[in-house]
Write a protein that holds these residues in place. Structure first.
Motif, PDB file in Angstrom:
ATOM      1  N   VAL A 124      -9.825   2.467   5.296  1.00  0.00           N
ATOM      2  CA  VAL A 124      -9.773   1.771   3.435  1.00  0.00           C
ATOM      3  C   VAL A 124     -11.747   2.391   3.867  1.00  0.00           C
ATOM      4  O   VAL A 124     -12.401   1.544   4.250  1.00  0.00           O
ATOM      5  N   HIS A 148      -7.148  11.604   5.218  1.00  0.00           N
ATOM      6  CA  HIS A 148      -7.409  12.300   4.122  1.00  0.00           C
ATOM      7  C   HIS A 148      -7.911  13.569   3.930  1.00  0.00           C
ATOM      8  O   HIS A 148      -9.437  13.146   4.507  1.00  0.00           O
ATOM      9  N   SER A 176       0.758   9.299  -1.668  1.00  0.00           N
ATOM     10  CA  SER A 176      -0.220  10.221  -1.892  1.00  0.00           C
ATOM     11  C   SER A 176      -0.964  11.231  -1.152  1.00  0.00           C
ATOM     12  O   SER A 176      -1.106  11.927  -1.451  1.00  0.00           O
ATOM     13  N   MET A 177      -0.903   9.958  -0.313  1.00  0.00           N
ATOM     14  CA  MET A 177      -1.861  10.355   0.549  1.00  0.00           C
ATOM     15  C   MET A 177      -1.394  11.173   1.466  1.00  0.00           C
ATOM     16  O   MET A 177      -2.263  12.358   1.969  1.00  0.00           O
ATOM     17  N   VAL A 218     -10.563   3.036  -1.471  1.00  0.00           N
ATOM     18  CA  VAL A 218      -9.703   4.283  -1.198  1.00  0.00           C
ATOM     19  C   VAL A 218      -8.785   4.159   0.117  1.00  0.00           C
ATOM     20  O   VAL A 218      -9.479   4.095   1.416  1.00  0.00           O
ATOM     21  N   LEU A 219      -7.721   4.518   0.440  1.00  0.00           N
ATOM     22  CA  LEU A 219      -6.818   4.630   1.641  1.00  0.00           C
ATOM     23  C   LEU A 219      -7.009   6.169   1.762  1.00  0.00           C
ATOM     24  O   LEU A 219      -7.221   6.936   1.571  1.00  0.00           O
ATOM     25  N   GLU A 260      -0.090   4.330  -2.599  1.00  0.00           N
ATOM     26  CA  GLU A 260      -0.688   4.713  -2.273  1.00  0.00           C
ATOM     27  C   GLU A 260      -0.944   5.856  -0.463  1.00  0.00           C
ATOM     28  O   GLU A 260      -1.775   7.503  -0.790  1.00  0.00           O
ATOM     29  N   ARG A 313       0.904  -0.702  -0.142  1.00  0.00           N
ATOM     30  CA  ARG A 313       0.184  -0.243   0.061  1.00  0.00           C
ATOM     31  C   ARG A 313       1.017   1.214   0.226  1.00  0.00           C
ATOM     32  O   ARG A 313       0.072   2.501  -0.002  1.00  0.00           O
TER      33      ARG A 313
END
Length: 315
Positions: free
Chosen positions: A51, A78, A15-16, A55-56, A12, A9
């Motif tokens: 999740v 997020h 990115s987060m 989406v994480l 992800e 992961r």
């Protein structure tokens, strides 16, 4: 959905975290390699991924440092998924995971670093009985300002680490530096910005002091300026009072400026009231405070005794 956060992961997570730091106007930027360290550090670690619709949307990590200090808690949610209780789940994860990792340490504490302005996170932590303690003040020194010149005492020599690290002289002090500091092992260590002062008054040269610099170039866009960062400044006890710290700071400032950066930076540790005798000292050197980071902590076992795990514990 709660999952264990694993290496697969990582893209992800990277990115987060970038979105979180941009949204929260974090004064720092986290490199992918730093997040990868969650899985490679060798520390005892528990990790959580939250999740939502595939989406994480949040994460939490609790690690046990090798030095036996407070358990390090990191995490975030997020921005698009805030207001739904994910932050509370991360805090609950900190609590449960710390209890699991701190078994046998009834006096263990867990710790979260909080940059100033993170009022929502502070509210979550305080409702979970975390309390503010000490912290850090980020200082910077404008390299365009003049610096007072200080001469080294006779028979003392200043050496850039980049010039001596592969020489016989460097070999003499390499193991000593490694014992005194782990900064030289960091991916951010910058030898050309680092210096040692050597006492040559006897047949056997002795280390009198050192300054180790890091380059956190990924943070410069968040700062709004470029800087050379002084990770460690040490004058050994037998050499204090000789103004070696001033010599080292000036040498580093010259090296930073020659590299085209605008400021010298460092963090000063402060107590719970925000005080430190070092604040006035570095203000005298031309440093100015920029921002603060507060350490929030609480006992892992508030009663001082580790309870037995109950059936059905998830973490």
């Amino acid at each position: 959905m709660r999952i264990e956060l694993t290496r697969d992961r990582l893209p992800e997570l990277v990115s987060m975290v970038a979105v979180i730091e941009q949204h929260d106007r974090s004064p720092f930027r986290t490199l992918p390699s730093e997040l990868e360290d969650y899985f490679d550090s060798g520390m005892d670690t528990e990790s959580l991924g939250l999740v939502v619709n595939g989406v994480l949307a949040g994460y939490g990590v609790v690690r046990v440092p090798d030095d036996g200090g407070p358990l390090r808690c990191s995490g975030g949610t997020h921005p698009d998924y805030r207001g739904y209780g994910l932050g509370r789940q991360v805090i609950q994860f900190f609590d449960a995971s710390a209890r699991k990792l701190a078994k046998g340490r009834p006096d263990a504490r867990m710790e979260v670093h909080v940059d100033e302005g993170r009022d929502g996170l502070i509210d979550l932590l305080e409702r979970a009985d975390f309390e503010p303690g000490g912290g850090y003040v980020q200082f910077r020194r404008d390299l365009a300002r003049p610096r007072s010149h200080v001469e080294l005492p006779s028979f003392f020599r200043l050496h850039p680490w980049s010039e001596v690290k592969d020489t016989e002289l460097g070999a003499t002090f390499r193991s000593q530096l490694a014992e005194l500091s782990d900064a030289v092992e960091s991916q951010f260590f910058t030898p050309e910005w680092s210096f040692i002062v050597v006492d040559g008054r006897s047949d056997r040269a002795k280390l009198a002091g050192y300054l180790l610099s890091h380059k956190y170039q990924q943070d410069w866009s968040a700062f709004g300026w470029s800087e050379g960062y002084t990770e460690e400044l040490v004058v050994l006890p037998n050499y204090r009072g000789l103004r070696l710290a001033t010599v080292l700071l000036n040498a580093a400032a010259d090296a930073y400026e020659d590299s085209g950066v605008e400021y010298a930076g460092m963090d000063i540790s402060v107590d719970a009231e925000g005080n430190s005798p070092m604040l006035d000292l570095f203000t005298h050197f031309g440093y100015e405070p920029v921002r603060k980071t507060i350490l929030y902590s609480r006992p892992v076992f508030p009663g001082g005794e580790a309870p037995q795990p109950e059936p059905g514990d998830i973490f």
